[in-house]
Write a protein that holds these residues in place. Structure first.
Motif, PDB file in Angstrom:
ATOM      1  N   LEU A  92      -8.950  -6.820   8.243  1.00  0.00           N
ATOM      2  CA  LEU A  92      -8.752  -7.941   7.338  1.00  0.00           C
ATOM      3  C   LEU A  92      -8.228  -9.104   8.162  1.00  0.00           C
ATOM      4  O   LEU A  92      -7.288  -8.940   8.949  1.00  0.00           O
ATOM      5  CB  LEU A  92      -7.753  -7.576   6.245  1.00  0.00           C
ATOM      6  CG  LEU A  92      -7.336  -8.719   5.314  1.00  0.00           C
ATOM      7  CD1 LEU A  92      -8.515  -9.205   4.487  1.00  0.00           C
ATOM      8  CD2 LEU A  92      -6.188  -8.285   4.419  1.00  0.00           C
ATOM      9  N   VAL A  93      -8.840 -10.273   8.001  1.00  0.00           N
ATOM     10  CA  VAL A  93      -8.486 -11.439   8.796  1.00  0.00           C
ATOM     11  C   VAL A  93      -8.015 -12.547   7.858  1.00  0.00           C
ATOM     12  O   VAL A  93      -8.699 -12.873   6.882  1.00  0.00           O
ATOM     13  CB  VAL A  93      -9.691 -11.931   9.621  1.00  0.00           C
ATOM     14  CG1 VAL A  93      -9.296 -13.101  10.511  1.00  0.00           C
ATOM     15  CG2 VAL A  93     -10.276 -10.792  10.458  1.00  0.00           C
ATOM     16  N   THR A  94      -6.850 -13.113   8.136  1.00  0.00           N
ATOM     17  CA  THR A  94      -6.303 -14.197   7.311  1.00  0.00           C
ATOM     18  C   THR A  94      -5.680 -15.260   8.210  1.00  0.00           C
ATOM     19  O   THR A  94      -5.465 -15.043   9.408  1.00  0.00           O
ATOM     20  CB  THR A  94      -5.204 -13.699   6.351  1.00  0.00           C
ATOM     21  OG1 THR A  94      -4.068 -13.279   7.122  1.00  0.00           O
ATOM     22  CG2 THR A  94      -5.702 -12.554   5.482  1.00  0.00           C
ATOM     23  N   TYR A  95      -5.364 -16.381   7.591  1.00  0.00           N
ATOM     24  CA  TYR A  95      -4.552 -17.400   8.250  1.00  0.00           C
ATOM     25  C   TYR A  95      -3.295 -17.570   7.396  1.00  0.00           C
ATOM     26  O   TYR A  95      -3.357 -18.065   6.280  1.00  0.00           O
ATOM     27  CB  TYR A  95      -5.298 -18.735   8.375  1.00  0.00           C
ATOM     28  CG  TYR A  95      -4.692 -19.624   9.435  1.00  0.00           C
ATOM     29  CD1 TYR A  95      -5.096 -19.507  10.754  1.00  0.00           C
ATOM     30  CD2 TYR A  95      -3.695 -20.537   9.127  1.00  0.00           C
ATOM     31  CE1 TYR A  95      -4.524 -20.282  11.759  1.00  0.00           C
ATOM     32  CE2 TYR A  95      -3.111 -21.311  10.115  1.00  0.00           C
ATOM     33  CZ  TYR A  95      -3.531 -21.183  11.433  1.00  0.00           C
ATOM     34  OH  TYR A  95      -2.957 -21.946  12.417  1.00  0.00           O
ATOM     35  N   ASN A  96      -2.189 -17.112   7.920  1.00  0.00           N
ATOM     36  CA  ASN A  96      -0.913 -17.054   7.204  1.00  0.00           C
ATOM     37  C   ASN A  96      -0.951 -16.043   6.064  1.00  0.00           C
ATOM     38  O   ASN A  96      -0.212 -16.162   5.084  1.00  0.00           O
ATOM     39  CB  ASN A  96      -0.503 -18.436   6.667  1.00  0.00           C
ATOM     40  CG  ASN A  96       0.959 -18.510   6.283  1.00  0.00           C
ATOM     41  OD1 ASN A  96       1.798 -17.776   6.811  1.00  0.00           O
ATOM     42  ND2 ASN A  96       1.285 -19.374   5.335  1.00  0.00           N
ATOM     43  N   GLY A  97      -1.799 -15.050   6.186  1.00  0.00           N
ATOM     44  CA  GLY A  97      -1.902 -14.044   5.135  1.00  0.00           C
ATOM     45  C   GLY A  97      -0.701 -13.149   5.010  1.00  0.00           C
ATOM     46  O   GLY A  97      -0.424 -12.623   3.928  1.00  0.00           O
ATOM     47  N   GLN A  98       0.026 -12.979   6.089  1.00  0.00           N
ATOM     48  CA  GLN A  98       1.215 -12.121   6.028  1.00  0.00           C
ATOM     49  C   GLN A  98       2.270 -12.697   5.101  1.00  0.00           C
ATOM     50  O   GLN A  98       2.959 -11.968   4.390  1.00  0.00           O
ATOM     51  CB  GLN A  98       1.785 -11.932   7.441  1.00  0.00           C
ATOM     52  CG  GLN A  98       2.934 -10.950   7.509  1.00  0.00           C
ATOM     53  CD  GLN A  98       3.335 -10.639   8.933  1.00  0.00           C
ATOM     54  OE1 GLN A  98       2.513 -10.632   9.842  1.00  0.00           O
ATOM     55  NE2 GLN A  98       4.619 -10.399   9.144  1.00  0.00           N
ATOM     56  N   ARG A  99       2.361 -14.031   5.074  1.00  0.00           N
ATOM     57  CA  ARG A  99       3.379 -14.674   4.245  1.00  0.00           C
ATOM     58  C   ARG A  99       2.812 -15.206   2.931  1.00  0.00           C
ATOM     59  O   ARG A  99       3.582 -15.481   2.010  1.00  0.00           O
ATOM     60  CB  ARG A  99       4.022 -15.832   5.017  1.00  0.00           C
ATOM     61  CG  ARG A  99       4.808 -15.417   6.232  1.00  0.00           C
ATOM     62  CD  ARG A  99       5.438 -16.622   6.907  1.00  0.00           C
ATOM     63  NE  ARG A  99       6.340 -17.318   6.009  1.00  0.00           N
ATOM     64  CZ  ARG A  99       6.784 -18.556   6.206  1.00  0.00           C
ATOM     65  NH1 ARG A  99       6.367 -19.229   7.277  1.00  0.00           N
ATOM     66  NH2 ARG A  99       7.610 -19.119   5.354  1.00  0.00           N
ATOM     67  N   THR A 127      -5.828  -2.407   8.637  1.00  0.00           N
ATOM     68  CA  THR A 127      -5.596  -3.284   9.785  1.00  0.00           C
ATOM     69  C   THR A 127      -5.717  -4.733   9.339  1.00  0.00           C
ATOM     70  O   THR A 127      -6.732  -5.143   8.785  1.00  0.00           O
ATOM     71  CB  THR A 127      -6.607  -2.994  10.900  1.00  0.00           C
ATOM     72  OG1 THR A 127      -6.470  -1.638  11.321  1.00  0.00           O
ATOM     73  CG2 THR A 127      -6.366  -3.912  12.095  1.00  0.00           C
ATOM     74  N   HIS A 128      -4.664  -5.502   9.569  1.00  0.00           N
ATOM     75  CA  HIS A 128      -4.625  -6.902   9.152  1.00  0.00           C
ATOM     76  C   HIS A 128      -4.269  -7.757  10.355  1.00  0.00           C
ATOM     77  O   HIS A 128      -3.260  -7.520  11.019  1.00  0.00           O
ATOM     78  CB  HIS A 128      -3.573  -7.094   8.045  1.00  0.00           C
ATOM     79  CG  HIS A 128      -3.326  -8.521   7.699  1.00  0.00           C
ATOM     80  ND1 HIS A 128      -2.069  -9.001   7.354  1.00  0.00           N
ATOM     81  CD2 HIS A 128      -4.149  -9.602   7.651  1.00  0.00           C
ATOM     82  CE1 HIS A 128      -2.148 -10.292   7.102  1.00  0.00           C
ATOM     83  NE2 HIS A 128      -3.402 -10.682   7.288  1.00  0.00           N
ATOM     84  N   VAL A 129      -5.109  -8.746  10.634  1.00  0.00           N
ATOM     85  CA  VAL A 129      -4.860  -9.692  11.721  1.00  0.00           C
ATOM     86  C   VAL A 129      -4.607 -11.061  11.104  1.00  0.00           C
ATOM     87  O   VAL A 129      -5.504 -11.658  10.503  1.00  0.00           O
ATOM     88  CB  VAL A 129      -6.048  -9.756  12.700  1.00  0.00           C
ATOM     89  CG1 VAL A 129      -5.772 -10.776  13.798  1.00  0.00           C
ATOM     90  CG2 VAL A 129      -6.315  -8.380  13.302  1.00  0.00           C
ATOM     91  N   ASP A 130      -3.392 -11.543  11.231  1.00  0.00           N
ATOM     92  CA  ASP A 130      -3.027 -12.883  10.771  1.00  0.00           C
ATOM     93  C   ASP A 130      -3.181 -13.808  11.972  1.00  0.00           C
ATOM     94  O   ASP A 130      -2.297 -13.867  12.843  1.00  0.00           O
ATOM     95  CB  ASP A 130      -1.588 -12.879  10.252  1.00  0.00           C
ATOM     96  CG  ASP A 130      -1.164 -14.217   9.647  1.00  0.00           C
ATOM     97  OD1 ASP A 130      -1.787 -15.248   9.975  1.00  0.00           O
ATOM     98  OD2 ASP A 130      -0.201 -14.235   8.871  1.00  0.00           O
ATOM     99  N   VAL A 131      -4.297 -14.532  12.033  1.00  0.00           N
ATOM    100  CA  VAL A 131      -4.594 -15.292  13.249  1.00  0.00           C
ATOM    101  C   VAL A 131      -3.664 -16.492  13.422  1.00  0.00           C
ATOM    102  O   VAL A 131      -3.566 -17.026  14.524  1.00  0.00           O
ATOM    103  CB  VAL A 131      -6.066 -15.744  13.291  1.00  0.00           C
ATOM    104  CG1 VAL A 131      -6.996 -14.547  13.343  1.00  0.00           C
ATOM    105  CG2 VAL A 131      -6.414 -16.626  12.114  1.00  0.00           C
ATOM    106  N   MET A 132      -2.984 -16.923  12.364  1.00  0.00           N
ATOM    107  CA  MET A 132      -2.031 -18.015  12.530  1.00  0.00           C
ATOM    108  C   MET A 132      -0.972 -17.658  13.558  1.00  0.00           C
ATOM    109  O   MET A 132      -0.551 -18.491  14.371  1.00  0.00           O
ATOM    110  CB  MET A 132      -1.355 -18.356  11.198  1.00  0.00           C
ATOM    111  CG  MET A 132      -0.421 -19.557  11.291  1.00  0.00           C
ATOM    112  SD  MET A 132       0.630 -19.805   9.843  1.00  0.00           S
ATOM    113  CE  MET A 132       1.861 -18.522  10.093  1.00  0.00           C
TER     114      MET A 132
END
Length: 241
Positions: A92-99, A127-132
């Protein structure tokens, strides 16, 4: 793309959410709060890309939902997409997805009593990649998405309409789609660096660009993400396009 893969093929799923105040929650607080905890999901976009055994990439889905679609139905769509990550052992790919994105999904799924859906509440971590968090110099110095993209030589402006075809989607859906695609391109850059293999970026971005171009009439706002001098040079070098 010649040569055997040096890694297992991968499925990447990029998502982006847009939110707006939840009228019921705001009424309880006399409209005094601006915290995202009292927001609902107003739009969501997702992009699913899969890598083949030979290193070739394909776009499986690029879509979005937004108002007037009910939040419950948007969450059902997200549940299905997140199941793809879990079922394939992908990312899973996000930008600021963790927050932002993942807490919002969990919070709104809880609000809607959707506890039994294992995409929204996975029994095992995905698996989560927060690219921010990989795009800045350190905690507290994380760039905005537009800044991260500009630093790598491309734009992500949701208001672009380069062919003058009119805005086919509501603004929140347009923004969610632009952000989901831009986030995926950032991840392809990072994945190429991790693998030390430029073909990951050249092949993945080229496949995405081809899909965007093919659907340009419906989504002209994404055309900005289909080309860059770097992409054209790499595609020619690897004879991808």
């Amino acid at each position: 793309m010649a040569g055997p893969l040096r890694h297992a093929p991968l499925t990447l799923v990029s998502i982006d959410l847009e939110t707006a105040p939840d009228p019921q929650a705001m009424d309880m607080l006399a409209n005094t709060s601006r915290n995202v905890a009292v927001h609902r999901i107003s739009a969501a976009a997702w992009l699913v890309m899969a890598e083949g055994q030979g290193g070739e990439w394909r776009v499986e889905e690029l879509d979005s939902l937004g108002t007037p679609t009910e939040e419950f139905d948007i969450l059902l769509a997200l549940n299905r997409v997140l199941r793809i990550v879990a079922d394939r052992g992908g990312e899973l790919v996000t930008y600021n997805g963790q927050r932002h994105d993942l807490p919002i999904i969990r919070g709104r799924a809880t609000r809607n009593w959707m506890f039994e859906l294992d995409g929204l509440f996975p029994p095992s971590p995905i698996t989560h990649v927060d690219v921010m968090r990989a795009a800045g110099l350190g905690a507290g110095d994380w760039p905005k998405l537009r800044e991260a993209c500009a630093g790598l030589g491309f734009t992500c402006d949701p208001d672009q309409d380069p062919v003058g075809g009119g805005r086919k989607l509501i603004p929140r859906r347009r923004k969610a789609e632009v952000d989901a695609v831009a986030t995926m391109i950032l991840r392809l850059h990072g994945l190429a660096a991790e693998r030390r293999d430029a073909r990951t970026l050249a092949g993945g971005w080229s496949a995405l660009a081809e899909h965007i171009t093919h659907h340009a009439a419906a989504r002209p706002h994404l055309l900005q993400l289909s080309t860059s001098p770097d992409l054209e040079a790499a595609a020619n070098q690897y004879r991808i396009r």
